[in-house]
Write a protein that holds these residues in place. Structure first.
Motif, short mmCIF file in Angstrom:
data_model
loop_
_atom_site.label_atom_id
_atom_site.label_comp_id
_atom_site.label_asym_id
_atom_site.label_seq_id
_atom_site.Cartn_x
_atom_site.Cartn_y
_atom_site.Cartn_z
N TYR A 1 -17.84 40.39 31.78
CA TYR A 1 -17.11 39.79 30.65
C TYR A 1 -15.94 40.65 30.24
O TYR A 1 -16.05 41.88 30.11
CB TYR A 1 -18.03 39.60 29.45
CG TYR A 1 -17.31 39.11 28.21
CD1 TYR A 1 -17.04 37.76 28.03
CD2 TYR A 1 -16.89 40.02 27.23
CE1 TYR A 1 -16.37 37.31 26.91
CE2 TYR A 1 -16.22 39.57 26.10
CZ TYR A 1 -15.96 38.23 25.94
OH TYR A 1 -15.30 37.79 24.82
N ASN B 1 -14.34 34.99 30.30
CA ASN B 1 -15.23 34.41 31.31
C ASN B 1 -16.67 34.38 30.80
O ASN B 1 -17.44 35.30 31.00
CB ASN B 1 -15.13 35.20 32.62
CG ASN B 1 -15.24 36.70 32.40
OD1 ASN B 1 -15.02 37.18 31.29
ND2 ASN B 1 -15.60 37.42 33.45
N GLY B 2 -17.01 33.30 30.11
CA GLY B 2 -18.34 33.16 29.55
C GLY B 2 -18.51 33.93 28.25
O GLY B 2 -17.54 34.25 27.56
N ASN C 1 -23.38 40.32 29.94
CA ASN C 1 -22.56 39.98 31.10
C ASN C 1 -21.63 41.15 31.40
O ASN C 1 -20.68 41.41 30.65
CB ASN C 1 -21.77 38.70 30.81
CG ASN C 1 -20.90 38.27 31.98
OD1 ASN C 1 -20.94 38.87 33.05
ND2 ASN C 1 -20.12 37.20 31.77
N TRP D 1 -26.23 37.37 24.94
CA TRP D 1 -27.03 36.24 24.46
C TRP D 1 -28.51 36.59 24.57
O TRP D 1 -28.88 37.61 25.15
CB TRP D 1 -26.71 34.97 25.24
CG TRP D 1 -27.12 34.97 26.69
CD1 TRP D 1 -28.26 34.49 27.24
CD2 TRP D 1 -26.36 35.51 27.78
NE1 TRP D 1 -28.29 34.68 28.59
CE2 TRP D 1 -27.12 35.31 28.96
CE3 TRP D 1 -25.12 36.14 27.88
CZ2 TRP D 1 -26.69 35.70 30.21
CZ3 TRP D 1 -24.68 36.53 29.13
CH2 TRP D 1 -25.45 36.33 30.28
#
Length: 520
Positions: free
Chosen positions: A161, A167-168, A158, A172
């Motif tokens: 991020y 934020n999240g 992300n 992953w």
């Protein structure tokens, strides 16, 4: 090549699972029958051996000659090992199959821009097929391929991020997909050395410096679910250079991989990281040349049991700590006596004076200020003391009694002199007490000797003799010579570890094979 940490209970458990009797023979475990050939038509016994240190096995039958390690043994017979390999080979996980790209993956602008900001070019992005999601270009995609060229997983990052906003999540993977080394698709197969990094950007930074054999672990420094699936691929390499993150004075991946990789392990020198944490930071601050320097200067991970001969301290052997034997001609031949830090064998024919010579050296040690410990397996405590008292007293303090006619001649020491000698011995000489408990309850002699060294400061040890001492060790082995070997090895390690001098009295064995006295 990778290997799991060998556990002897796995070897025994495997033998039991196949209904095969096994026994320990030195550093190997021998099987009554080979699990592959079962001894053949003639049912040959004890031909299959597994090394308890390395896990390597071999059948000695000429018509079988099967070889391998505990990993292949577990796979061939569907046996569960006691570590991560069991979870992979026993359960045989069914990973989710990803749809394969129909066209060549072209890096998208946000991914290229991000990588360029980290010092990584668009050419490298193309080689690794890094891109961004179609419906959300703020999410980078790092596809992971296996050795066959099949995409087996994808790691996502992300780009929006930040720790402060939370934020999240930052990174992953695809769920239920195979974990595998990152970067396999760029390897051209021309190297026997692999470079292992922690993060995918670190592997790509090595590629940026024209290093085509760099890979990264997919799950971070502590995640090793990747190594059973990647086992065959990694086994192609004979050498591994660890280029992990350098944090708090340690390099990540190094401790873990030295337990798993069976080839030569090197690591980037801490000083070559300069003030950086990882390969990508080095690339950004110092450029490709420093990356190449890190790889070129990698050093072999020192083995605890191995040192460079050139690094061994130069010692003047003539000035080593020694114990004079007390016989001038012998001491002259020995350049002053017996050196400390070893086991010295006192041997000879029965009645030749082995014990007398050994106890004389014990007395010599006491005279020179050394504390001594003695084990006598053939003499009761009082006879051993009486023997030593005569040697300490010397001819001038021993009187003869009896005329030989009406009373048998004998020799003795006055009570006053005995008291003087006992006072002199106090705190200097210690003896293994044979009177305390039965043989089946006695502590290991080696452990007792260690107590004498630690608790009483004994530096010179006498063990008289080898055969009776073996009864106190509870050593495994098929014959007495194997048990003797194990016992003497224990003594040798102890002598070197504590810089003590150990005198071991041993009878010569019967020699019906050779006329060479050394063979006895």
């Amino acid at each position: 090549m990778l290997h799991y940490e060998i556990k002897e209970q796995d070897i025994i458990a495997f033998a039991n699972s196949q209904g095969i009797r096994a026994k320990r023979v030195g550093e190997e475990c021998a099987f009554l029958y080979c699990p592959y050939c079962r001894g053949g038509a003639s049912r040959d016994k004890w031909t299959f051996y597994v090394n308890t240190k390395t896990g390597q096995y071999e059948c000695k039958r000429s018509s079988c000659r099967v070889k391998g390690n505990m990993i292949t043994l577990a796979r061939d017979f569907d046996f569960q090992l006691s570590d991560e390999f069991s979870n992979f080979y026993r359960k045989k996980p069914q990973y989710r199959t990803l749809p394969q790209p129909k066209e060549e993956i072209i890096p998208k602008a946000p991914a290229v821009e991000f990588l360029r900001g980290r010092g990584i070019s668009e050419e490298t992005a193309k080689a690794y097929r890094v891109t961004a999601q179609t419906d959300n270009e703020a999410v980078m995609c790092f596809p992971i391929y296996d050795a066959s060229g099949k995409m087996v997983n994808v790691k996502y990052r992300n780009l929006n991020y930040t720790k402060d906003k939370q934020n999240g999540v930052k990174e992953w993977y695809e769920q239920n997909c195979m974990p595998y080394l990152y970067g396999v698709q760029v390897w051209d197969g021309s190297y026997e050395t692999m470079v292992l990094c922690e993060g995918q950007l670190d592997a790509m930074s090595c590629h940026e410096a024209s290093i085509r054999n760099a890979f990264s672990v997919p799950g971070g420094a502590k995640g090793f679910t990747w190594y059973p699936p990647s086992y065959d691929f990694v086994s192609q390499f004979s050498e591994m250079i660890i280029f992990g993150d350098y944090e708090n004075g340690a390099i990540t991946l190094l401790d873990e991989m030295k337990q798993r990789f069976g080839g030569v392990i090197k690591h980037v020198r801490p000083e070559d990281y300069l003030d950086c944490k990882d390969a990508n930071e080095i690339l950004q601050k110092y450029g490709r040349e420093q990356i190449l320097k890190c790889i070129a200067n990698a050093v072999i991970l020192p083995a605890a049991e191995i040192i460079e001969l050139a690094d061994v301290e130069d010692v003047d052997i003539s000035k080593l700590e020694k114990l004079p034997v007390g016989i001038k001609q012998v001491d002259r031949l020995l350049y002053g006596g017996l050196p400390f830090g070893g086991v010295h064998l006192v041997s000879g024919k029965p009645g030749s004076g082995k014990s007398t010579l050994a106890s004389q050296m014990i007395v010599s040690a006491i005279e020179r200020g050394y504390k001594v410990f003695a084990y006598s397996g053939e003499l009761p405590n009082y006879l051993f003391k009486a023997w030593m008292l005569f040697q300490i007293a010397g001819g001038n303090h021993v009187f003869e009694y009896g005329d030989g006619t009406y009373e048998q001649k004998g020799y003795s020491i006055s009570t006053a002199n005995k008291n003087v000698i006992s006072t002199w011995l106090r705190g200097k000489a210690f003896l293994y007490d044979n009177t305390q408990i039965g043989d089946d309850e006695k502590e290991s002699l080696v452990k007792t000797v260690e107590k004498a060294i630690h608790q009483y400061g004994c530096r010179v040890i006498l063990i008289d003799n080898l055969m009776t001492a073996l009864d106190l060790e509870h050593l495994s082995g098929d014959d007495q010579y194997e048990r003797q070997s194990k016992f003497v090895k224990k003594l040798t390690r102890m002598a070197m570890k504590y810089n003590t001098l150990i005198l071991l009295v041993a009878h010569k064995r019967k020699n019906n094979v050779s006329t060479n006295a050394n063979d006895e």
